[in-house]
Scaffold this active site. Structure first.
Site, PDB file in Angstrom:
ATOM      1  CG  ASP A  65      23.906  11.577 -28.590  1.00  0.00           C
ATOM      2  OD1 ASP A  65      24.439  12.031 -27.574  1.00  0.00           O
ATOM      3  OD2 ASP A  65      22.933  10.803 -28.577  1.00  0.00           O
ATOM      4  CG  ASP A 125      23.425   9.402 -25.282  1.00  0.00           C
ATOM      5  OD1 ASP A 125      23.554  10.245 -24.385  1.00  0.00           O
ATOM      6  OD2 ASP A 125      22.326   9.048 -25.748  1.00  0.00           O
TER       7      ASP A 125
END
Length: 745
Positions: A633, A433
């Site tokens: 996430d 990410d």
């Protein structure tokens, strides 16, 4: 008022005793009548539970032995020191007395080799010396031997119990009733061979092996002891009457604490006054001191530098970062790696196979052996029982896991369980990410372009709108206004438009801050070129309009972490395929990917899409690790073969991951994979050693070399080899403690 431990909301110390805190709101009652409102803390709550180092599924309330393997149970959580380990003290005492009796016993047994004649008194002397060694020194082994029969879990102590009892009982009958023995087993003086010295030496050597093994096992948990020792014992509480020193257990959330130069930080909290540089290496593994100023977060047990500051305690006791690390490492050390299933399966058949081999050895020597065949049969079958070591096989995996967990914790890498270590070693693809992982996760204003208004007016209006917003970009604009000393404008009729921006009124005039979709219908031509220039630089652009006219654009950037480029380069050198995912714009994503040398990336990715990307990579046969820090996430972290959470991220992300990097530093990923690869290599070495050792040792003990070389293995040598095999496995595991975190072997 009686309070049950599970109902307690905390603990207090009163007159040197620890009590359970009765219920919420008891502080006032405690001051008035402490004994009435508190319940003494029971001893078992302090001691905790005990578990087996080879079989973590075995958990008991107190010390004892494992019903499966017979090993001594060890305390969960913070291990006991060597000096206070009752099992080590017990085994050491038995070993020393057994050694003192075995030395003269050996001298008596070997005296005929130097011309002495066998006699009744030497036989009785051997009995007198050997019996305390076997029955008292070896009593723990016989207890475990009996337990293995009752529980139907044959183990190392099954073999030791059989071997020593056969040797000792055979010798006792040889003294008490020599007439029962056939002439083929007697010497010219009508005496039968005795094996007291074999039984005694076996017990003594196994006791020595137990002492060495316990000491070595204690070293495997050295990292937890070192971490627990980091916590300070006292703190300086700031009160209206002045500072006073209190026990660390007396700190409460919200207390103000003074930390002087060179002192350890007593709790997790926030700096309220003053500044200093703090050494966080004991928690993060990073040696560079970190500057701390007002409103900065600070971690308990870290070491203050030359400055002095006052902090507010936000998390205390079991809630501190250090306490959570110790708890996580302790729990992880008791987990099983998938590779251990092989060892467990083999161990289940191992002891019965060894007993069968001993029976076959006895029969073969009795039928085909030279005279005295019975003596050869007894000696060689005894050697087979003694040399086999299921303990080395069982310890191969858990010892490596325990050491690796501790080593990881000391470098800021926390493994949730053994499975995460094994999974990370096979990873070939890393999905990362962007925000908060590659970047700081703390956006800041980089540029302000104005039209028909001053910068102060633009910033004041933007800050006024953002005062009512919880968006991450709001903190960036408000922070910029604070740095410039600009007071946010008063906004009425505030309205947040999801995915677009903010609306409101200032002095009766409409104001809007957001993306072009929010400003649909407003002519943005004047801002087009400046906005495009900022976007090409990787900045996120917000447009500000007043009374239907654009008056400025604000460029915001989330800066890269200082070591992001070096970290990505190092991960690529390790052979990992790097894929970057972000919900940010194409321009911002492209800018970051270019700076870091990442060739695979996707922008404007929603949380569900991140999980989908991980799934697609797995369908391609890739072993995927996902690194992230946010709630968005979590699905991808759970989907990946192993999830890696930044310790600076959200609790949801950390709970979804198998690995947590305390500092949120990408270098931790490389350290973690190097450690996992080294651990799996170490486990395979241990397993190979245990398998090869037994594959070679058992046939030699059975006498397969005798027809070719006349070589036989004395049971006493077999006992020494058996003990040292377990110590060798533990010693090999301890090598993991010396890893620097940068090995690429």
């Amino acid at each position: 008022m009686e309070v049950k431990p599970e109902e307690a909301t905390g603990e207090r110390t009163h007159k040197g005793k620890t009590y359970f805190f009765c219920s919420t709101g008891c502080q006032d009652k405690f001051k008035a009548a402490p004994e009435k409102w508190l319940t003494p803390k029971p001893a078992q709550a302090i001691a905790g539970t005990y578990t087996c180092p080879m079989h973590p599924e075995i958990i008991r309330d107190g010390p004892g032995t494992c019903p499966i393997c017979g090993m001594a149970l060890e305390p969960t959580g913070i291990p006991l020191s060597h000096a206070l380990d009752p099992d080590l003290i017990n085994m050491s005492r038995r070993f020393l007395l057994s050694l003192a009796l075995t030395i003269p016993l050996l001298a008596l047994a070997m005296s005929p080799m130097f011309g002495a004649q066998d006699s009744n008194w030497t036989a009785y002397a051997q009995f007198a010396l050997a019996t305390p060694v076997v029955l008292w020194g070896g009593w723990p082994f016989f207890q475990r031997f009996w337990s293995s029969l009752i529980n139907k879990y044959p183990n190392m102590f099954t073999l030791i119990g059989l071997g020593t009892s056969v040797a000792w009982l055979y010798s006792v009958f040889a003294i008490a009733a020599p007439g029962l023995f056939p002439p083929s087993l007697k010497h010219a003086n009508d005496q039968v061979d005795l094996y007291f010295e074999s039984a005694a030496v076996i017990v003594t050597l196994v006791l020595l092996g137990q002492v060495l093994e316990i000491r070595a096992r204690k070293q495997t948990s050295g990292a937890i002891r070192a971490l627990s020792a980091l916590s300070p014992k006292t703190a300086r509480l700031v009160t209206p009457e002045g500072d006073r020193e209190v026990d660390i257990e007396q700190i409460h959330i919200g207390d103000l604490l003074r930390v002087r130069p060179g002192e350890k930080v007593p709790a997790d909290g926030t700096v309220m006054e003053g500044s200093s540089s703090v050494d966080e290496s004991m928690v993060t593994g990073e040696p560079v001191p970190v500057e701390k100023k007002e409103n900065d977060k600070i971690t308990g047990a870290t070491l203050n530098g030359t400055g002095s500051f006052i902090m507010r305690a936000d998390r205390v006791g079991a809630e501190t970062t250090l306490a959570q690390i110790i708890k996580l490492v302790s729990e992880a050390q008791r987990s099983k790696a998938p590779i251990q299933m092989l060892a467990d399966k083999v161990a289940g058949y191992f002891v019965p196979a060894v007993i069968a081999a001993a029976v076959i050895t006895f029969a073969a020597w009795t039928i085909f052996g030279p005279k005295p065949a019975m003596a050869y049969a007894i000696v060689n079958s005894l050697a087979v029982l003694i040399i086999a070591c299921p303990c080395a096989l069982g310890l191969a995996t858990p010892m490596s896991i325990v050491v690796a967990m501790g080593r990881g914790a000391s470098t800021g890498v926390l493994f949730r369980n053994a499975e995460a270590i094994e999974a990370l070693a096979d990873i070939d693809t890393l999905v990362i990410d962007k925000t908060g992982t590659l970047t700081e996760g703390k956006p800041r204003v980089e540029s302000v372009k104005t039209f028909l208004a001053s910068e102060q007016q633009v910033v004041a209006l933007a800050a006024g709108l953002e005062q009512g917003s919880e968006h991450p970009l709001a903190a960036a604009i408000l922070g910029y206004a604070g740095e410039k000393g600009i007071q946010p404008a008063g906004i009425k009729g505030f309205e947040a438009i999801a995915g677009k921006g903010l609306k409101g009124e200032h002095d009766g005039v409409s104001v809007m801050l957001g993306n072009p979709e929010l400003l649909a219908g407003i002519n943005l031509h004047a801002a087009k070129d400046p906005a495009q220039e900022l976007e090409e630089q990787g900045q996120t652009v917000l447009y500000l309009a007043r009374a239907g006219e654009v008056i400025g654009v604000i460029g915001i950037r989330d800066p890269l972490k200082n070591n992001a480029k070096d970290s990505v380069s190092r991960l690529q050198q390790l052979g990992l395929r790097i894929v970057m995912l972000t919900g940010d714009s194409q321009e911002a994503a492209s800018q970051v990917a270019t700076q870091l040398g990442i060739t695979e990336w996707q922008a404007k990715v929603l949380p569900g899409k991140k999980q989908e990307v991980v799934k697609n990579l797995q369908k391609q046969g890739r072993k995927v690790a996902m690194a992230g820090d946010g709630i968005n996430d979590a699905p991808a972290l759970s989907q990946a073969n192993v999830g890696i959470a930044m310790g600076t991220g959200t609790d949801v992300a950390i709970e979804s991951a198998g690995i947590t990097l305390v500092k949120g530093d990408l270098n931790g990923i490389a350290r973690a994979q190097n450690l996992s690869k080294a651990t799996m290599r170490n486990i395979r070495q241990n397993l190979a050693f245990a398998f090869v050792y037994n594959a070679i040792g058992v046939p030699i003990a059975a006498g397969v070399l005798y027809p070719f070389s006349g070589l036989l293995l004395n049971p006493m040598i077999a006992a020494a080899a058996m003990s040292l095999s377990s110590v060798s496995v533990i010693g090999n595991s301890l090598r993991l403690r010396s890893l620097t975190g940068h090995e690429n072997r």
